[in-house]
Structures are given as C-alpha cells and as structure tokens.
Design a protein around this motif. Structure first.
Motif, short mmCIF file in Angstrom:
data_model
loop_
_atom_site.label_atom_id
_atom_site.label_comp_id
_atom_site.label_asym_id
_atom_site.label_seq_id
_atom_site.Cartn_x
_atom_site.Cartn_y
_atom_site.Cartn_z
N THR A 191 20.94 -16.28 3.99
CA THR A 191 19.98 -15.42 3.13
C THR A 191 19.31 -14.65 3.87
OG1 THR A 191 18.10 -16.93 3.71
CG2 THR A 191 19.32 -17.84 1.99
N GLU A 226 16.31 -13.78 3.77
CA GLU A 226 15.11 -14.18 4.36
C GLU A 226 15.40 -14.89 5.92
OE1 GLU A 226 14.59 -13.74 0.46
OE2 GLU A 226 15.99 -15.17 1.47
N TRP A 268 15.78 -11.95 8.20
CA TRP A 268 14.47 -11.14 8.56
C TRP A 268 13.80 -11.99 9.62
CZ3 TRP A 268 12.06 -6.98 9.31
CH2 TRP A 268 10.88 -6.87 9.00
N GLU A 269 13.92 -13.25 9.54
CA GLU A 269 13.10 -14.14 10.32
C GLU A 269 13.55 -14.07 11.72
OE1 GLU A 269 13.19 -18.52 9.42
OE2 GLU A 269 12.66 -17.90 7.31
N ILE A 324 16.80 -5.96 3.88
CA ILE A 324 16.45 -6.53 5.10
C ILE A 324 17.03 -5.66 6.40
CG2 ILE A 324 16.50 -8.42 6.65
CD1 ILE A 324 14.55 -8.47 4.39
#
Length: 116
Positions: A29, A31, A34-35, A107
């Motif tokens: 994903t 996300e 980005w993490e 992202i």
C-alpha cells in the motif's frame, strides 16, 4: 539422463498450483511506502555524518577537530534503505502513472520533494 529437464506435458495445469503469481510487491500500500520513508528520514536525522580535521605542525598532529554534519536525504540513500534498485523505482513510478495509481504517485512525489 536429465529427466528433470524435459519440457512440461502439453496442456498441463501446474500453474494453478502456485500460491502466488509473480514477485511479491515491495510495498502493498502507499501507506507502507510512506511509513518506510518516514523511518528513513528519522534514521538519517539520528545518524549524522562525523567529520574530523587534524592540524599538523612540524610533522606532529597537534589538534583534532570533530564536526557533526546533518546527513542529507537522497533518493539513492532512500532506495538503498528500502532495498529497491533505481530501475525498480522508475519502473514502479511509470507503472503507477500508466495505471493512474494516484495513491503511490502522491507518496512518491512527496518523498521526492522532501528529499530535494
């Protein structure tokens, strides 16, 4: 002699036995990407460069000066951190553009802007 090197039977269905087709995605994903980027930025901030300078007078080192420098963010550094090659990064970016995957594109652009 080399029976394991024979061609597969015609019309076999062996491909259906696979649990996964193709290589596993590096990031499932946006996300997660980005993490990992945030983790890289935190690591770079927590691990500055150390620069040492020495003065030599008459062949003897008299003074050593240590300077702590902020580690600059870089796209190459980030790709190394996440275990991705340059080729992977740009192919993935192109595929996201082709498929209009705005989540990953957003992202990736954000990461690039922060680094620049």
């Amino acid at each position: 002699m080399f029976s394991s090197m024979c061609a597969a039977r015609k019309n076999n269905q062996n491909w259906k036995l696979r649990k996964q087709h193709g290589r596993k995605k590096l990031f499932e994903t946006p996300e997660l990407l980005w993490e990992k980027a945030c983790e890289y930025f935190e690591w770079a901030e927590a691990n500055p460069w150390e620069k040492c300078k020495s003065k030599e007078i008459n062949g003897k080192v008299t003074e050593t000066e240590e300077t702590i420098l902020r580690r600059p963010f870089s796209l190459d550094g980030f790709r190394l951190y996440i275990g991705a090659s340059t080729i992977w990064w740009y192919k993935f970016y192109d595929r996201c553009k082709r498929e209009s995957d705005t989540g990953f594109l957003e992202i990736m652009e954000r990461i690039k802007l922060i680094i620049e």
